[in-house]
Motif scaffolding. Structure first.
Motif, mmCIF file in Angstrom:
data_model
loop_
_atom_site.group_PDB
_atom_site.id
_atom_site.type_symbol
_atom_site.label_atom_id
_atom_site.label_comp_id
_atom_site.label_asym_id
_atom_site.label_seq_id
_atom_site.Cartn_x
_atom_site.Cartn_y
_atom_site.Cartn_z
ATOM 1 N N HIS A 284 0.846 -1.188 0.000
ATOM 2 C CA HIS A 284 0.000 0.000 0.000
ATOM 3 C C HIS A 284 0.882 1.239 0.000
ATOM 4 O O HIS A 284 1.995 1.224 0.517
ATOM 5 C CB HIS A 284 -0.901 -0.018 1.238
ATOM 6 C CG HIS A 284 -1.742 1.203 1.372
ATOM 7 N ND1 HIS A 284 -1.715 2.008 2.483
ATOM 8 C CD2 HIS A 284 -2.624 1.773 0.517
ATOM 9 C CE1 HIS A 284 -2.555 3.018 2.307
ATOM 10 N NE2 HIS A 284 -3.115 2.898 1.133
ATOM 11 N N VAL A 285 0.385 2.346 -0.574
ATOM 12 C CA VAL A 285 1.212 3.543 -0.697
ATOM 13 C C VAL A 285 1.653 4.082 0.658
ATOM 14 O O VAL A 285 2.745 4.662 0.768
ATOM 15 C CB VAL A 285 0.490 4.648 -1.502
ATOM 16 C CG1 VAL A 285 0.318 4.228 -2.952
ATOM 17 C CG2 VAL A 285 -0.868 5.006 -0.886
ATOM 18 N N THR A 286 0.850 3.908 1.711
ATOM 19 C CA THR A 286 1.299 4.333 3.033
ATOM 20 C C THR A 286 2.563 3.581 3.427
ATOM 21 O O THR A 286 3.519 4.169 3.950
ATOM 22 C CB THR A 286 0.198 4.095 4.082
ATOM 23 O OG1 THR A 286 -0.958 4.857 3.732
ATOM 24 C CG2 THR A 286 0.668 4.498 5.473
ATOM 25 N N GLY A 287 2.575 2.280 3.183
ATOM 26 C CA GLY A 287 3.734 1.480 3.552
ATOM 27 C C GLY A 287 4.954 1.780 2.713
ATOM 28 O O GLY A 287 6.045 2.012 3.246
ATOM 29 N N ASN A 288 4.806 1.780 1.376
ATOM 30 C CA ASN A 288 6.015 1.895 0.555
ATOM 31 C C ASN A 288 6.419 3.321 0.238
ATOM 32 O O ASN A 288 7.600 3.610 0.059
ATOM 33 C CB ASN A 288 5.895 1.042 -0.727
ATOM 34 C CG ASN A 288 4.840 1.518 -1.679
ATOM 35 O OD1 ASN A 288 4.824 2.659 -2.104
ATOM 36 N ND2 ASN A 288 3.941 0.625 -2.065
ATOM 37 N N MET A 289 5.476 4.270 0.184
ATOM 38 C CA MET A 289 5.840 5.639 -0.190
ATOM 39 C C MET A 289 5.944 6.584 1.000
ATOM 40 O O MET A 289 6.793 7.469 1.003
ATOM 41 C CB MET A 289 4.842 6.177 -1.218
ATOM 42 C CG MET A 289 4.843 5.382 -2.515
ATOM 43 S SD MET A 289 3.658 6.029 -3.712
ATOM 44 C CE MET A 289 3.656 4.691 -4.926
ATOM 45 N N ALA A 290 5.094 6.405 2.005
ATOM 46 C CA ALA A 290 5.131 7.300 3.161
ATOM 47 C C ALA A 290 6.067 6.813 4.259
ATOM 48 O O ALA A 290 6.516 7.612 5.079
ATOM 49 C CB ALA A 290 3.727 7.481 3.726
ATOM 50 N N ILE A 291 6.377 5.500 4.288
ATOM 51 C CA ILE A 291 7.232 4.966 5.354
ATOM 52 C C ILE A 291 8.533 4.394 4.792
ATOM 53 O O ILE A 291 9.627 4.846 5.148
ATOM 54 C CB ILE A 291 6.481 3.893 6.172
ATOM 55 C CG1 ILE A 291 5.229 4.503 6.826
ATOM 56 C CG2 ILE A 291 7.396 3.291 7.245
ATOM 57 C CD1 ILE A 291 4.372 3.501 7.580
ATOM 58 N N LEU A 292 8.445 3.397 3.915
ATOM 59 C CA LEU A 292 9.640 2.710 3.428
ATOM 60 C C LEU A 292 10.613 3.655 2.727
ATOM 61 O O LEU A 292 11.798 3.722 3.084
ATOM 62 C CB LEU A 292 9.243 1.580 2.475
ATOM 63 C CG LEU A 292 10.392 0.913 1.711
ATOM 64 C CD1 LEU A 292 11.322 0.181 2.672
ATOM 65 C CD2 LEU A 292 9.863 -0.039 0.644
ATOM 66 N N ASN A 293 10.139 4.371 1.725
ATOM 67 C CA ASN A 293 11.047 5.165 0.902
ATOM 68 C C ASN A 293 11.726 6.299 1.682
ATOM 69 O O ASN A 293 12.946 6.460 1.602
ATOM 70 C CB ASN A 293 10.296 5.695 -0.319
ATOM 71 C CG ASN A 293 11.204 5.926 -1.503
ATOM 72 O OD1 ASN A 293 12.124 5.158 -1.755
ATOM 73 N ND2 ASN A 293 10.947 6.997 -2.231
ATOM 74 N N PRO A 294 10.992 7.109 2.470
ATOM 75 C CA PRO A 294 11.673 8.137 3.277
ATOM 76 C C PRO A 294 12.644 7.550 4.290
ATOM 77 O O PRO A 294 13.720 8.111 4.528
ATOM 78 C CB PRO A 294 10.507 8.863 3.962
ATOM 79 C CG PRO A 294 9.339 8.639 3.064
ATOM 80 C CD PRO A 294 9.530 7.254 2.522
ATOM 81 N N THR A 295 12.268 6.409 4.894
ATOM 82 C CA THR A 295 13.169 5.773 5.861
ATOM 83 C C THR A 295 14.452 5.323 5.186
ATOM 84 O O THR A 295 15.555 5.495 5.721
ATOM 85 C CB THR A 295 12.471 4.576 6.528
ATOM 86 O OG1 THR A 295 11.308 5.019 7.226
ATOM 87 C CG2 THR A 295 13.402 3.871 7.515
#
Length: 588
Positions: A284-295
């Motif tokens: 989901h975009v929350t997981g991969n774009m809002a959390i994974l990628n910035p981290t």
């Protein structure tokens, strides 16, 4: 009346002033205007140009621990070696820029390596829903025209019989195979034969990413919408859109300091590594774009959960000294309400943030009481906007607990007439929310008619009913299609749900329409009670009646012991709940 929980003199500056200061020339969060697909658009000047650039930058974090899953610990260097090796294997299978590569698994280190390996080649990564059945996975693979898929063993079991129906597939890599399992299909191979198990990635030989030219406007991902009605649609996003959230999150935090009258702290390369718990799905975009990628870009530690379980979350927060957790409001409520919470040291938590579903204003107060060091926060976005468009946190959230916050400095929101889609409504009026900015997807994959209805001159027509206040804070009222009309009276479900959430016994609540012969529909509710709490239907209806007009009071409230059904994005599946109120004769 002033809020006693807010510091004297707050806010020190307006949202517009804070954004102007944050984005001024020469600052890390500087903005510039570019023409994107023919439309002038404000963008973050220092956004990573591509997902490939994020992978290359990640290697600079060296031996810092990046991914933690159960007893597996993967450093940034080990991750890069596995990712580069997998990218080369994909290239050897003929994957080139623009080809679709599907990732289909639960939250595992292999998911992350597969995602970035494909992106580094310029392929269009297509994360498919790990909850889907075999036929649904077949739909995602054929609709996207996927060339190569990386799946875990459980997903392979569902998919195996459907592989012959996916003519574009040339290779399927399967991770976490059981024992000496062999595959009869010639297209299928074990992922471990290429890169080994995550704990062994550190022993892989040095490697480089295969050459590829990947730019900001190149296609990056196809993420499928929730699919609560009809077939899911694949939202096509560029590298710029996906990476916008890398800067948006940092800007939201800095804005809180300015609103408080303080200078945002300068980046400190010697500061302790930040750690986050990821309990929402990476597909989901929350997981991969809002959390994974910035981290990944920032060099943080990501502690992965295979699936959400509050006790396991407590154990991981204590063990890994996790600073950030959340995902959806239900997770935040369970962190607060679970009776086992007192048995664990959760003092490391500094942030509990969520989105993806409406949250009750009471949640802000409860989080601050339970985790005094932690800043609650929420935001709003959707698959079509690559996650975050608005953010609300710190004092702003305390002051406006029912708002998802103002738009990011590179984004713009408008409230338009839902009927004509053109007329911009005045401040305070309720209408349909439209979103503009570099985070917006460009189209629905191979669906020109749906694209024309949703993606218009750089804007996304969201389908949400909302209002904006005088400072630009957004208040989501309801999904337009979920609004009830009872005998001509509009009932916004979220308004009734928030009152139910205020009841001390209610953990979860959803309001849906119950068919009525003359009124069309009436409000009905389904609630889950907190552990150890008790309440009756009559008590809950009376509670609502004291606070809302009579026509808004649910005519029936069902009390369930299990959690309400949700899709992987955390949204309650109201279509399932509506079936509970269909008259028995209609089902006969």
């Amino acid at each position: 009346m002033s809020n006693p929980d807010l510091p004297p003199g707050w806010p020190a500056m307006s949202i517009a002033q804070a954004h102007a200061l944050l984005t001024q020339p020469g600052s890390p969060l500087e903005t510039e205007e570019l023409t994107i697909r023919g439309v002038p658009t404000k963008v973050w000047k220092n956004t990573p140009p591509s997902l490939r650039a994020v992978v290359e930058h990640a290697r600079s974090h060296g031996e810092k621990i990046y991914l933690v899953y159960e007893d597996e610990r993967v450093s940034y260097e080990a991750f890069f070696r596995a990712t580069a090796r997998l990218a080369q294997a994909m290239a050897d299978q003929g994957v080139t820029k623009g080809d679709r590569v599907a990732v289909i698994m639960r939250n595992l280190p292999e998911w992350v390596a597969a995602f970035y390996a494909a992106a580094a080649l310029g392929a269009v990564v297509t994360p498919l829903n790990a909850w889907w059945t075999g036929p649904e996975l077949e739909y995602g693979l054929t609709d996207s025209g996927t060339k190569l898929a990386v799946v875990d063993a459980e997903r392979y079991e569902r998919l195996a019989e459907h592989i012959p129906n996916c003519p574009d597939l040339v290779r399927v890599y399967v991770s976490r195979c059981r024992g000496d399992e062999e595959f009869a299909h010639p297209l299928v191979a074990k992922l471990e034969d290429l890169i080994g198990a995550p704990n062994d990635w550190k022993n892989l030989p040095d490697a480089q990413l295969p050459p590829a030219e990947v730019g900001p406007e190149d296609d990056a991902t196809i993420c499928y919408t929730s699919g609560t009605t009809g077939k899911p649609k694949g939202a096509l996003a560029t590298n710029r859109a996906v990476n916008t959230a890398v800067m948006t999150g940092a800007a939201a935090g800095a804005r809180s300091f300015l609103r408080r009258g303080e200078a945002p702290p300068a980046p400190d390369p010697n500061a302790p590594q930040r750690s986050s718990l990821i309990s929402v799905p990476l597909f989901h975009v929350t997981g991969n774009m809002a959390i994974l990628n910035p981290t990944t870009f920032a060099g943080g530690k990501l502690v992965m959960m295979y699936k959400w379980d509050p006790i396991r979350a407590f154990e991981l927060i204590e063990r890994e000294k996790i600073q950030a957790a959340g995902g959806v409001p239900t997770i935040a409520w369970q962190l607060i309400e679970h009776p086992a919470r007192k048995n664990y040291d959760l003092s490391s938590l500094e942030s509990v943030a969520y989105g993806g579903a409406p949250s009750a204003p009471e949640l802000v107060r409860r989080l601050r009481e339970t985790f005094p060091k932690s800043q609650p926060g929420q935001g709003w976005g959707m698959t079509e906007t690559c996650a975050t468009v608005t953010s609300n946190g710190a004092e702003d959230y305390i002051n406006r607990p029912d708002s998802c916050g103002p738009a990011a400095a590179v984004a713009e929101l408008q409230i338009r007439d839902p009927e004509d889609g053109r007329t911009v409504l005045p401040t305070g009026a309720v209408g349909e929310l439209w979103s503009f900015g570099p985070m917006n997807c460009k189209a629905y994959w191979n669906k020109p008619e749906a694209t024309a209805q949703t993606f218009i001159d750089g804007w996304v027509r969201t389908g949400d009913l909302a209002r904006l206040d005088e400072e630009g804070f957004c208040f989501i009222i309801d999904r337009a299609k979920d609004m009830l009309i009872r005998g001509g009276e509009n009932i916004y479900c979220v308004e009734v749900e928030n009152v139910l959430y205020d009841h001390p016994a209610v953990m979860d609540a959803a309001v849906v329409g119950k068919p009525h012969r003359t009124l069309g529909e009436e409000p009905a509710a389904v609630v889950t009670l907190k552990p150890g709490a008790a309440a009756t239907e009559a008590e809950l209806r009376a509670f609502v009646a004291e606070r809302l007009a009579a026509f808004k009071v649910p005519v029936e409230i069902l009390i369930r012991h299990e959690t309400l059904p949700r899709n992987p994005n955390g949204k309650i599946l109201k279509s399932e709940l509506k079936e509970l109120f269909v008259p028995a004769q209609a089902n006969a």
